[in-house]
Design a protein around this motif. Structure first.
Motif: not given
Length: 286
Positions: A110, A133-134, A137, A196
């Protein structure tokens, strides 16, 4: 807001009824002792209009804004300090030492897909890895924390001199993230990856929130958390139980409060609205 972590849970409303279409608002209390509660979506697209004249009017009639965290201008300073102090592994250690090999590889895939270098990303502790990551994304999919509903209301309050009060401090939210959720890093990372992997989830949330579709939002919350009851308890239910007493104390205050919380707090078991009803307080959707 919990620093916009797990923002895919930012739903709206509770207790589906046949009400007018639009983001939901509830009146709490009776007579002169009332306040308004509205569910927030913490991530939003800047090209979507949601602040209709009715919502704006109800906000302008209030004399105080109550949000999860006030003083958003302090958020960056606090966050940067915590990232520097607690966000990285010391030399010789990495995320691979703390989680299983299969989960570690999924996290790395990811991260690489979102433009992060594998070696650098492996130095992030789980809570910071989830935040990064959040955020990446969300940006890739056109969502912006700066366009979030609570942030917009904060901005409007500051522009007009309306006082803003927070149910929590940013450090308290960070403690939930780092200490409470961080005690089970595999579950925290697994939950984030599930969200995700579901690319349409946030779009579905926003669409249902804009319509005030309580049944759809309840279903989305269940879908999100069915396999993660411990996440719901830490992120939502435990905080609701603290907030219910604080909101009850606001009734009869000299201020007319407009309360904005992440809308997942108004759904599911131990939701904030039902907790207020259990205290004998009248709750009516407007």
């Amino acid at each position: 807001m919990i620093l916009f972590l797990f923002l895919f849970m930012a739903l709206a409303g509770a207790n589906a009824t046949a009400q007018s279409v639009g983001p939901a608002i509830w009146e709490i209390g009776e007579g002169d002792s009332t306040l308004l509660i509205m569910g927030s979506v913490h991530l939003f697209r800047s090209d979507i209009h949601w602040l209709d004249p009715e919502i704006r009017s109800r906000f302008e009639e209030s004399t105080m804004l109550v949000v999860e965290v006030a003083y958003l201008e302090d958020m960056d300073e606090v966050t940067i300090r915590l990232v520097e102090e607690r966000g990285f592994y010391p030399p010789g250690e990495s995320l691979a030492d703390e989680v299983g090999a299969e989960l570690y590889e999924r996290v790395m895939l990811h991260a690489e897909a979102l433009g992060c270098g594998r070696r650098e990303f492996s130095q992030l502790r789980p809570w910071l890895a989830v935040l990064v990551l959040t955020q990446l994304w969300a940006e890739r999919h056109g969502y912006d924390a700066g366009a979030g509903v609570d942030v917009v209301f904060n901005r409007m309050a500051n522009e007009t001199g309306k006082p803003v009060w927070g149910l929590e401090t940013i450090r308290e939210q960070m403690d939930v993230l780092i200490e409470d959720l961080g005690s089970d890093p595999e579950t925290m990372l697994e939950y984030a990856l599930v969200q995700l992997d579901n690319g349409d989830y946030l779009d579905s949330l926003v669409e249902a929130w804009l319509k005030g579709d309580m049944r759809a939002l309840e279903a989305l919350l269940h879908e999100s958390l069915a396999d993660f009851p411990e996440m719901y308890e830490l992120l939502i239910a435990a905080r609701n139980r603290r907030w219910a007493g604080m909101i009850e104390m606001m009734l009869g205050d000299e201020h007319s409060q407009f309360v904005v919380v992440g809308a997942a707090h108004l759904l599911g078991p131990d939701n904030l609205l039902d907790l207020l009803r259990a205290r004998g307080i009248r709750v009516v959707r407007q």
